[in-house]
Each structure stands twice: as C-alpha cells, then as structure tokens.
Design a protein around this motif. Structure first.
Motif, PDB file in Angstrom:
ATOM      1  N   MET A   1       8.450 -16.153  -2.992  1.00  0.00           N
ATOM      2  CA  MET A   1      10.473 -16.182  -2.193  1.00  0.00           C
ATOM      3  C   MET A   1      10.532 -18.033  -2.549  1.00  0.00           C
ATOM      4  SD  MET A   1      11.764 -13.642  -1.939  1.00  0.00           S
ATOM      5  CE  MET A   1      13.254 -14.533  -0.787  1.00  0.00           C
ATOM      6  N   ALA A   2       9.591 -19.092  -3.111  1.00  0.00           N
ATOM      7  CA  ALA A   2       9.804 -20.059  -3.734  1.00  0.00           C
ATOM      8  C   ALA A   2      10.834 -19.673  -5.015  1.00  0.00           C
ATOM      9  CB  ALA A   2       8.762 -20.617  -4.147  1.00  0.00           C
ATOM     10  N   SER A   3      10.160 -18.733  -5.946  1.00  0.00           N
ATOM     11  CA  SER A   3      11.280 -18.392  -6.592  1.00  0.00           C
ATOM     12  C   SER A   3      12.736 -17.762  -6.821  1.00  0.00           C
ATOM     13  CB  SER A   3      10.195 -17.379  -7.656  1.00  0.00           C
ATOM     14  OG  SER A   3       9.294 -17.888  -8.368  1.00  0.00           O
ATOM     15  N   TYR A   4      12.472 -17.069  -5.845  1.00  0.00           N
ATOM     16  CA  TYR A   4      13.934 -16.555  -5.354  1.00  0.00           C
ATOM     17  C   TYR A   4      14.676 -17.112  -4.546  1.00  0.00           C
ATOM     18  CZ  TYR A   4      17.291 -14.038  -2.479  1.00  0.00           C
ATOM     19  OH  TYR A   4      18.315 -13.413  -1.381  1.00  0.00           O
ATOM     20  N   ILE A   5      14.534 -18.425  -4.405  1.00  0.00           N
ATOM     21  CA  ILE A   5      15.598 -19.750  -3.850  1.00  0.00           C
ATOM     22  C   ILE A   5      15.521 -20.442  -4.400  1.00  0.00           C
ATOM     23  CG2 ILE A   5      15.175 -21.589  -2.348  1.00  0.00           C
ATOM     24  CD1 ILE A   5      13.555 -20.144  -0.259  1.00  0.00           C
TER      25      ILE A   5
ATOM     26  N   LEU B   1       4.918 -11.091  -9.298  1.00  0.00           N
ATOM     27  CA  LEU B   1       5.994 -10.642  -7.978  1.00  0.00           C
ATOM     28  C   LEU B   1       6.574 -11.484  -7.838  1.00  0.00           C
ATOM     29  CD1 LEU B   1       6.574  -8.687  -5.684  1.00  0.00           C
ATOM     30  CD2 LEU B   1       5.151  -9.710  -4.146  1.00  0.00           C
ATOM     31  N   SER B   2       6.511 -12.831  -8.330  1.00  0.00           N
ATOM     32  CA  SER B   2       6.987 -13.984  -7.538  1.00  0.00           C
ATOM     33  C   SER B   2       8.143 -14.356  -8.760  1.00  0.00           C
ATOM     34  CB  SER B   2       6.336 -15.386  -8.010  1.00  0.00           C
ATOM     35  OG  SER B   2       6.263 -15.824  -9.129  1.00  0.00           O
ATOM     36  N   ASN B   3       7.900 -13.605 -10.297  1.00  0.00           N
ATOM     37  CA  ASN B   3       8.665 -13.874 -11.798  1.00  0.00           C
ATOM     38  C   ASN B   3       9.702 -12.519 -10.704  1.00  0.00           C
ATOM     39  OD1 ASN B   3       9.330 -15.028 -13.300  1.00  0.00           O
ATOM     40  ND2 ASN B   3       8.800 -12.855 -14.728  1.00  0.00           N
ATOM     41  N   MET B   4       9.296 -11.409 -10.609  1.00  0.00           N
ATOM     42  CA  MET B   4      10.422 -10.287  -9.800  1.00  0.00           C
ATOM     43  C   MET B   4      11.561 -10.950  -8.572  1.00  0.00           C
ATOM     44  SD  MET B   4      10.452  -6.767  -8.254  1.00  0.00           S
ATOM     45  CE  MET B   4       9.158  -5.601  -9.478  1.00  0.00           C
ATOM     46  N   LEU B   5      10.723 -11.479  -8.370  1.00  0.00           N
ATOM     47  CA  LEU B   5      11.310 -12.464  -6.988  1.00  0.00           C
ATOM     48  C   LEU B   5      13.110 -13.045  -7.258  1.00  0.00           C
ATOM     49  CD1 LEU B   5       8.819 -12.678  -3.980  1.00  0.00           C
ATOM     50  CD2 LEU B   5      10.779 -10.845  -3.832  1.00  0.00           C
ATOM     51  N   TRP B   6      12.524 -13.661  -8.447  1.00  0.00           N
ATOM     52  CA  TRP B   6      13.246 -15.042  -9.368  1.00  0.00           C
ATOM     53  C   TRP B   6      14.798 -14.351  -9.215  1.00  0.00           C
ATOM     54  CZ3 TRP B   6      16.130 -15.814 -14.408  1.00  0.00           C
ATOM     55  CH2 TRP B   6      16.070 -16.963 -14.440  1.00  0.00           C
ATOM     56  N   THR B   7      14.107 -12.669 -10.556  1.00  0.00           N
ATOM     57  CA  THR B   7      14.760 -12.279 -10.522  1.00  0.00           C
ATOM     58  C   THR B   7      16.134 -11.416  -9.734  1.00  0.00           C
ATOM     59  OG1 THR B   7      13.625 -11.298 -12.422  1.00  0.00           O
ATOM     60  CG2 THR B   7      15.508  -9.530 -12.168  1.00  0.00           C
ATOM     61  N   VAL B   8      15.278 -11.151  -8.014  1.00  0.00           N
ATOM     62  CA  VAL B   8      16.419 -10.377  -7.041  1.00  0.00           C
ATOM     63  C   VAL B   8      17.671 -11.804  -6.449  1.00  0.00           C
ATOM     64  CG1 VAL B   8      15.762  -9.310  -4.350  1.00  0.00           C
ATOM     65  CG2 VAL B   8      14.492  -9.203  -6.727  1.00  0.00           C
ATOM     66  N   GLY B   9      16.538 -12.441  -6.687  1.00  0.00           N
ATOM     67  CA  GLY B   9      16.962 -13.884  -6.487  1.00  0.00           C
ATOM     68  C   GLY B   9      18.694 -13.775  -6.930  1.00  0.00           C
ATOM     69  N   ILE B  10      18.234 -14.575  -8.593  1.00  0.00           N
ATOM     70  CA  ILE B  10      19.832 -13.771  -9.512  1.00  0.00           C
ATOM     71  C   ILE B  10      20.711 -12.501  -8.823  1.00  0.00           C
ATOM     72  CG2 ILE B  10      20.306 -13.658 -11.677  1.00  0.00           C
ATOM     73  CD1 ILE B  10      18.271 -15.386 -12.875  1.00  0.00           C
ATOM     74  N   LEU B  11      20.027 -11.544  -8.699  1.00  0.00           N
ATOM     75  CA  LEU B  11      21.159 -10.224  -8.258  1.00  0.00           C
ATOM     76  C   LEU B  11      21.395 -10.415  -6.975  1.00  0.00           C
ATOM     77  CD1 LEU B  11      22.056  -7.285  -9.100  1.00  0.00           C
ATOM     78  CD2 LEU B  11      19.835  -6.556  -8.443  1.00  0.00           C
ATOM     79  N   ALA B  12      20.791 -11.120  -6.642  1.00  0.00           N
ATOM     80  CA  ALA B  12      21.662 -11.244  -4.443  1.00  0.00           C
ATOM     81  C   ALA B  12      22.812 -12.138  -4.402  1.00  0.00           C
ATOM     82  CB  ALA B  12      20.267 -11.218  -3.717  1.00  0.00           C
ATOM     83  N   THR B  13      22.683 -13.109  -5.444  1.00  0.00           N
ATOM     84  CA  THR B  13      23.501 -14.831  -5.765  1.00  0.00           C
ATOM     85  C   THR B  13      24.916 -13.790  -6.167  1.00  0.00           C
ATOM     86  OG1 THR B  13      21.790 -15.966  -5.262  1.00  0.00           O
ATOM     87  CG2 THR B  13      24.121 -16.939  -6.132  1.00  0.00           C
ATOM     88  N   ALA B  14      24.446 -13.065  -7.578  1.00  0.00           N
ATOM     89  CA  ALA B  14      25.716 -12.615  -8.037  1.00  0.00           C
ATOM     90  C   ALA B  14      26.775 -11.172  -7.335  1.00  0.00           C
ATOM     91  CB  ALA B  14      25.408 -11.851  -9.107  1.00  0.00           C
TER      92      ALA B  14
END
Length: 440
Positions: free
Chosen positions: A23-27, A144-157
C-alpha cells in the motif's frame, strides 16, 4: 559460520505482508495525484500565489526523491519495521497539516512530510515484501504493489470527480483520503515483524561472522562486482522508461486538449477506459513473472511500450493515434516497466544493500523526471511529434539496457543467502523458508 534465518520470529502470511506493505505504492500514487488536484482547488479557496503553487507542486517530487535515498539506507541500517512505521506516521502528520493548514508555511511543511514519508517508505516496503515472500510468490507480490499503485491513481481520480467542485472542502477530502489510508496502514503494520533476512544479517555483523549479507553494507558496494552491472542497468532502464512515462502522464491532458483537440472530459474518459486493461496486464504479470516466461513477458511489454510512443511520432496526434498510444502504453507498462524493475532490484542485491539500491534508483529517476517536466512544455510547443520521438528513443534505450543485462542473468541474492543457511544449517532451509524467485 553463517547464522540461519531466525525461526523465533513469527512469519505472517506473505500475501498479508504484500498487501499492507504494498500500500506504500497506493499512497505514493494517491499523494501525487491528490496534491496536483487539491492545489488547483486551493489556489482560489485559500489564495495561493503563483510562486507558492509552484513550490508546493515541485517540493513533493524532490522530497520523494530525497526520502527514497535516506529511507533506503536507514532501512538497511536499522531494520525494515522501524523505518516503515516512522515513514507512514510522517505521511499521516503531513496530510493532517494539508487538511487543516491554511498558511503557506504549514502547507509546505505538510507537503514535505508527505513526500519524505512516502519516498522513504517505498524501498523499505518493497524489501519487506520480497523478504517475507516465498520462491513461488515473490514476483507476484512485488507485482501486486504495482497494481496497488494503479488503484491509487484510479481511486483518487474517482474521488476528485466527485468533490472537485466543492471548493476548499474538496481539497481537504482529497488530502484526508491519503491521510486516513496511511493511518489504517500504519495500524496494520504494527502487527508485521522485522524481516528475518535482515535479522540474520544484523546478527552476523554483531558476531563478526563473514558473509555477503553481513559484509555488503556500504553504498559504494553498489559500484563494485557483482552489483555494479545490474545497478547501472536498472538505473538506465528505470530512469529512461520513467522519464517517458512521467512525461506522458503529466502532460496527457495538455496534449489531448491542445494538440489532439479534444475536451478535458473526453480525455479523462479515455484514460479511465484504459484502467481495466492495465489491471488485466497486472494480473498476467503476477502470474508469469516468477516463471521461465519472465523475459517473454518483458519482451512483449517492451514492444508495446515502444509502439506506444512511436505511434504519434510517426503518424501524428490524431484521435486514433492518441487512443492507440494510451492502450499500448498502459498494457505494456504493466509488463515491462516499474513492476519488473522492482523484481530485478530485489533479486540483484544482498539484504543490507537491498533497500539502499532500491531507494537510489527511485531517487535518481524522480529527480530526472522533475527536471524534464520543466523543459517539456517548451519541447511540446516546438514539436509534439519530435518530443515523442525522443521519448520513444529513451524508452528503447532503457528497455534495451535491461534486456542485455537480465536476459541471461542467473545470480539471485536470495538463492545465495539461502545457500549459506543450507550449507551451515540444513534444517533451517528444509523448514521451507522463502528462497529464490529465479524463473523455472
């Protein structure tokens, strides 16, 4: 005599560690996107001047870079757990200042804390994931950390699309989203123990036992055999591919409106359409990166990335070319970009250099991208096609450097360290401790 990987340490489920640490990548992604959007809102809501806006925009990138270098070294010196708890607390504190602060000094402090915290957290969290994993799932967990990075962008958008018209409250909600997620992750991380690999290396150093994982601790070791070659290749690979990806992402809307001639709304809708394909590519990456098909996966993604940037350079910025660029780039990036860099970095360096190397690579790439962002508007004004030809060339050089070094590379530091334990303590290895991710 080398010490075995400690068995007294409770080892949680690797997937739990992968999600909580990943989730560091998400944040990281959510903080970058939120800051860019919230500052636009705050410009009018609290009266930021143009120079203040510029400082608050730029300081985040540079603090992430500084944090990555410092955090990586601290994670190797003092342990993964201590550092990733402090870094997440910094992110929470920074977000609180951005939610409630109205003066420029408070906001600058908040942005700096978020940048330093997220930057320092990335290399340490990735090392935590790789050292908690098994030989079968290490690549998947890093993916998975890479996927969470993408999810972080999507959630914020998605959040921005709902609160963008609420004035200062909208900006506060964007920053609060990052802070609340960071607080939840901080609490979950309290239950994750120290890395057994790091504990073994620390204990060997304390007892004066001569092993690679205990002796290779200085930053300068990255420039000596056998680490100099992969370190140089990873620097070239990630810095150049990230330069292109960051430029394309940062100026996506600008190009859509001013070069292609479509609306902001249509540009946003087209970018959202690419997320499902990106997530599918992430799943494919997670499934095959730990197998003998790894380099085929990389080659496929590399071709897609090169075609992505070559399309507008060759045929111009028509709407079909713009869509093709987005589709090919999104899918190719998931197969041959940051996820692959993370896997190779974790495998290429011993325990006490692992997060140092990762932090150094991330830092150099972020600084290069920040400098390029200053020059890109002028380049786009001169010639968008020539700009993308340059991005295509940079991407091809970066991908080529990685291919040349890693296509036949068999050395894996997890294997090397597990062989130490197997030779001196056979029972420790037979208990099924995580070992290598060499493709089979």
């Amino acid at each position: 005599m080398a010490l075995p990987i400690p068995r007294t340490v409770r080892t949680p489920n690797p997937w739990h560690v992968g999600i909580v640490s990943g989730m560091a990548s998400y944040i990281d992604a959510a903080a970058i996107v939120s800051n860019g959007t919230a500052l636009v809102i705050y410009q009018d809501a609290i009266g930021l001047s143009g120079s203040e806006f510029g400082w608050l925009s730029g300081i985040l990138t540079f603090c992430i870079a500084i944090g990555a270098v410092v955090g990586g070294k601290l994670g190797d010196a003092f342990g993964r757990r201590a550092v990733f708890l402090v870094t997440m607390a910094m992110a929470v504190a920074g977000c609180a200042l951005l939610v409630f602060g109205t003066s420029f000094p408070l906001m600058l402090t908040g942005v700096a804390l978020v940048g330093l915290g997220t930057g320092a957290d990335l290399p340490v969290s990735l090392a935590t994931i790789s050292e908690a994993a098994t030989d079968k799932n290490r690549g998947a967990l890093l993916g998975l950390s890479n996927m969470l990075w993408t999810v972080g962008i999507l959630a914020t958008a998605l959040i921005a699309s709902l609160v963008g018209g609420l004035g200062r409250l909208g900006g506060q909600i964007l920053y609060a989203h990052v802070g609340i997620v960071a607080l939840i992750i901080l609490l979950l991380r309290l239950g994750i123990p120290e890395s057994p690999y790091w504990l073994a290396a620390r204990n060997e150093r304390r007892r004066g036992i001569e092993t690679v994982r205990a002796e290779r601790v200085r930053f300068g070791e990255l420039f000596t055999h056998p680490y100099a070659k992969p370190f140089a290749a990873l620097l070239v690979f990630y810095c150049l591919t990230n330069l292109a990806a960051n430029t394309n992402g940062q100026f996506h809307t600008h190009i859509a409106v001013n070069v292609v001639g479509i609306s902001v709304e249509l540009a946003s809708q087209l970018s959202l359409l690419g997320f499902p394909l990106g997530l599918l590519s992430s799943l494919i990456f997670m499934k095959y990166v730990g197998t003998r098909h790894r380099m085929r996966l990389f080659a496929t993604g590399a071709v897609m990335l090169i075609v992505s940037y070559a399309t507008p350079a060759v045929v111009g910025f028509s709407l079909p070319a713009f869509i093709t660029m987005g589709i090919m780039g999104g899918a190719g990036g998931m197969l041959a970009f940051e996820g692959m860099m993370k896997v190779w970095t974790q495998e290429s360096f011993p325990t006490m250099l692992r997060s140092t190397a990762q932090g150094g690579i991330i830092a150099v790439a972020r600084v290069l991208a920040a400098v390029a962002a200053v020059l890109t508007p002028a380049l786009l004004q001169y010639s968008p096609r020539l700009t993308y030809a340059g991005l295509c060339l940079a991407t091809a050089i970066g991908l080529g450097a990685a291919w040349l070094v890693f296509r036949r590379r068999t050395r894996n530091e997890f294997e090397a360290e597990d062989e130490i334990d197997t030779e001196t303590h056979p029972t420790a290895h037979s208990e099924g401790h995580p070992c290598s991710t060499t493709p089979r």
